[in-house]
Write a protein that holds these residues in place. Structure first.
Motif: not given
Length: 122
Positions: A11, A15, A18-19, A56, A60
């Motif tokens: 995670v 992150q 993903i962001v 990403g 997760v």
């Protein structure tokens, strides 16, 4: 406990991608222009977004973790070499090293057996 550490690691590494992937969607034209100013065809931006978001999200979810981690590690190294080689600027050097460090963490996700290589069995 090992399983929890792996989940948290996935995670925390994911992150960032993903962001960043969502940020590229929101700032599409600006990102495309920046890529082109660095000699990278702007037409590759959808692929970049797919790699960041897709990789990403796979991390997760714990799906295809090895492949996602290896793809993101390669992506991080390529980004470092393409976008962060102006070492006279301290921030660029930091970004270069950050990308390489992230790639290192992703390689450990891709090859978790490397953590126990050479250790005697308990």
């Amino acid at each position: 406990m090992n399983k929890l550490v792996l989940i948290v690691s996935r995670v925390l590494l994911a992150q960032l991608f993903i962001v960043s992937g969502f940020g590229k969607i929101g700032g599409y034209a600006g990102t495309q222009g920046y890529m082109e100013s660095m000699g990278v065809p702007g037409a590759l931006l959808p692929l970049v977004i797919l790699v960041e978001l897709g990789g990403g999200l796979l991390l997760v979810a714990g799906l295809f973790t090895r492949w996602a981690a290896l793809a993101l590690a390669g992506f991080s190294i390529a980004a470092a070499l393409i976008f962060h080689t102006h070492f006279a600027e301290q921030m660029q050097m930091i970004m270069f090293m950050k990308n390489l460090s992230i790639a290192g963490g992703l390689l450990l996700l891709g090859f978790p057996e490397a953590l126990t290589a050479g250790k005697p069995a308990r």
